[in-house]
Write an enzyme that holds these catalytic residues in place. Structure first.
Site, PDB file in Angstrom:
ATOM      1  CB  THR A 155      -0.983  -0.534   1.452  1.00  0.00           C
ATOM      2  OG1 THR A 155      -1.530  -1.512   1.050  1.00  0.00           O
ATOM      3  CG2 THR A 155      -1.022   1.259   1.272  1.00  0.00           C
TER       4      THR A 155
ATOM      5  NE  ARG B  92      -9.791  -7.041   2.604  1.00  0.00           N
ATOM      6  CZ  ARG B  92      -8.901  -5.853   2.896  1.00  0.00           C
ATOM      7  NH1 ARG B  92      -8.423  -5.482   2.125  1.00  0.00           N
ATOM      8  NH2 ARG B  92      -7.610  -6.118   4.431  1.00  0.00           N
ATOM      9  CB  VAL B  93     -14.389  -1.951   2.867  1.00  0.00           C
ATOM     10  CG1 VAL B  93     -13.638  -0.953   2.693  1.00  0.00           C
ATOM     11  CG2 VAL B  93     -14.768  -1.858   1.209  1.00  0.00           C
ATOM     12  N   GLY B  94     -10.958  -2.459   3.443  1.00  0.00           N
ATOM     13  CA  GLY B  94      -9.776  -2.709   4.164  1.00  0.00           C
ATOM     14  C   GLY B  94      -9.972  -1.246   4.874  1.00  0.00           C
ATOM     15  CG  ASP B  95      -6.334  -0.211   6.376  1.00  0.00           C
ATOM     16  OD1 ASP B  95      -5.729  -0.981   5.917  1.00  0.00           O
ATOM     17  OD2 ASP B  95      -5.600   0.683   7.460  1.00  0.00           O
TER      18      ASP B  95
ATOM     19  CB  THR C  45       0.743   0.204   5.001  1.00  0.00           C
ATOM     20  OG1 THR C  45       1.137  -1.088   4.459  1.00  0.00           O
ATOM     21  CG2 THR C  45       2.268   0.101   5.622  1.00  0.00           C
ATOM     22  N   GLY C  46      -0.679  -2.335   6.836  1.00  0.00           N
ATOM     23  CA  GLY C  46      -0.867  -3.690   7.050  1.00  0.00           C
ATOM     24  C   GLY C  46      -2.399  -3.846   7.022  1.00  0.00           C
TER      25      GLY C  46
ATOM     26  N   GLY D  86      -5.295  -4.578   7.264  1.00  0.00           N
ATOM     27  CA  GLY D  86      -6.330  -3.829   7.380  1.00  0.00           C
ATOM     28  C   GLY D  86      -7.508  -3.498   8.676  1.00  0.00           C
TER      29      GLY D  86
HETATM   30  N1  ASP Z   1      -4.258  -2.223   4.831  1.00  0.00           N
HETATM   31  C1  ASP Z   1      -4.016  -2.476   3.473  1.00  0.00           C
HETATM   32  C2  ASP Z   1      -5.622  -3.349   3.022  1.00  0.00           C
HETATM   33  O1  ASP Z   1      -6.187  -4.132   3.981  1.00  0.00           O
HETATM   34  C3  ASP Z   1      -3.430  -3.159   2.923  1.00  0.00           C
HETATM   35  C4  ASP Z   1      -1.703  -2.764   3.208  1.00  0.00           C
HETATM   36  O2  ASP Z   1      -0.797  -2.138   3.376  1.00  0.00           O
HETATM   37  O3  ASP Z   1      -0.732  -3.698   2.702  1.00  0.00           O
HETATM   38  O4  ASP Z   1      -6.252  -3.167   2.442  1.00  0.00           O
END
Ligand code: ASP
Length: 308
Positions: free
Chosen positions: A174, A202-205, A225-226, A228
């Site tokens: 990300t 799917r929706v992340g953070d 980033t991580g 989510g």
């Molecule tokens: N945070 C992002 C998500 O979960 C993924 C990422 O940071 O690589 O969509």
């Protein structure tokens, strides 16, 4: 004074997978992005302009999991999430599960500036993109051989693969940026393709204000980033701001508590970048590395991948 930090994700290649050539490619992509955005800050442009410009360039690079480099969903598509926020009036804009959009971060900014909403998703967001002539690209633009292999591997295993999962040979991240401009304003921006083989919808953070992105002129600007799901449960970006506002912690102290204690306590891996109103920069992560770079008007210059 001005300060800026950018990241290209906490799901870096492990040290033994990294070659001098690959390292050079990542570092020059980071440099290209931070050079262009620093120039804007030097000229007195807003933190909002700088973070948008930085993220656009990272979205245009195939190296990172955002825009052009977005990973495949379970159905073999690319669904992207992005958000942007400014700290003076706490205005924010975000898009979720959009496809074919060249620069989701600029679309998020248009949502902020041209609608009364914060977050548009799915078909409604796509309708907004068509009505507002948002730049689109064909399926081929988003195709990448390696990303395709990653997806095939995840499909075979029936797993949902995070950038941060040490399964695949190549991992991507990300992207995000945070900045303080010469006028004392903060802004943050984050953009992603999410997780390889994620469920459709799917929706992340990343597009969730307060989880993946947050900016408040009283405290800080944060881009995460991580994994989510954990970042949403820990409301990471807002938690850093709250620790600063209500407990008077420094940016570094607040980030360290959230990344190394609160996130880890629920099993969340990843990292974040932050800048405060004084221009201090923090880049915390609990993974092996995080592609990152930072600069300020006082001569700070930093490019790094691993914990050094
Ligand atoms: N945070 C992002 C998500 O979960 C993924 C990422 O940071 O690589 O969509």
């Amino acid at each position: 004074m001005y300060s800026i930090a950018i990241h290209g994700g906490a799901g870096t290649l492990t040290r033994n997978q990294m070659t001098a050539e690959r390292e050079q490619a990542y570092l020059s992509a980071l440099k290209h992005s931070i050079d262009a955005s620093t120039l804007l800050l030097m000229e007195g442009k807003s933190a909002l302009d700088a973070v948008e410009a930085a993220v656009r360039l990272l979205e245009d690079s195939p190296l990172f999991n955002a825009g052009k480099g977005s990973v495949f969903t379970h159905t073999g598509k690319h669904e992207m999430d992005a958000s942007i926020m400014e700290g003076a009036h706490k205005r924010a804009g975000a898009v979720a599960t959009v496809y074919g959009i060249k620069n989701p971060i600029s679309m998020a900014r248009r949502v902020m500036e041209e609608t009364e909403h914060v977050l548009l998703s799915g078909e409604g967001a796509m309708q907004f993109a068509i009505e507002n002539n948002i730049a689109m690209e064909s399926e081929e633009y988003f195709y990448d051989e390696l990303r395709y292999k990653q997806w095939q591997e995840a499909v075979k295993k029936g797993s949902m693969q995070l950038d941060h999962t040490p399964l695949d040979e190549k991992k991507f991240g990300t992207v995000g940026a945070v900045a303080l401009d010469r006028h004392g304003n903060l802004a943050a921006a984050t953009s992603t393709g999410g997780m390889t083989n994620k469920r459709f919808g799917r929706v992340g953070d990343t597009p969730i204000i307060g989880s993946g992105t947050y900016a408040n002129n009283k405290t800080c600007a944060i881009s995460c980033t991580g994994s989510g799901e954990f970042f949403m449960r820990a409301v990471v970006a807002y938690d850093v701001s709250c620790l600063m506002e209500y407990k008077s912690l420094s940016l570094q102290e607040a980030c360290d508590i959230v990344v190394h204690d609160r996130l880890l306590s629920i099993g969340g891996d990843g990292g974040l970048i932050g800048v405060d109103v004084l221009g201090n920069i923090c880049m915390s992560f609990n993974t092996e590395g995080m592609y990152r770079a930072a600069r300020n008007s006082e001569g700070l210059e930093s490019f790094a991948i691993y914990k050094d």
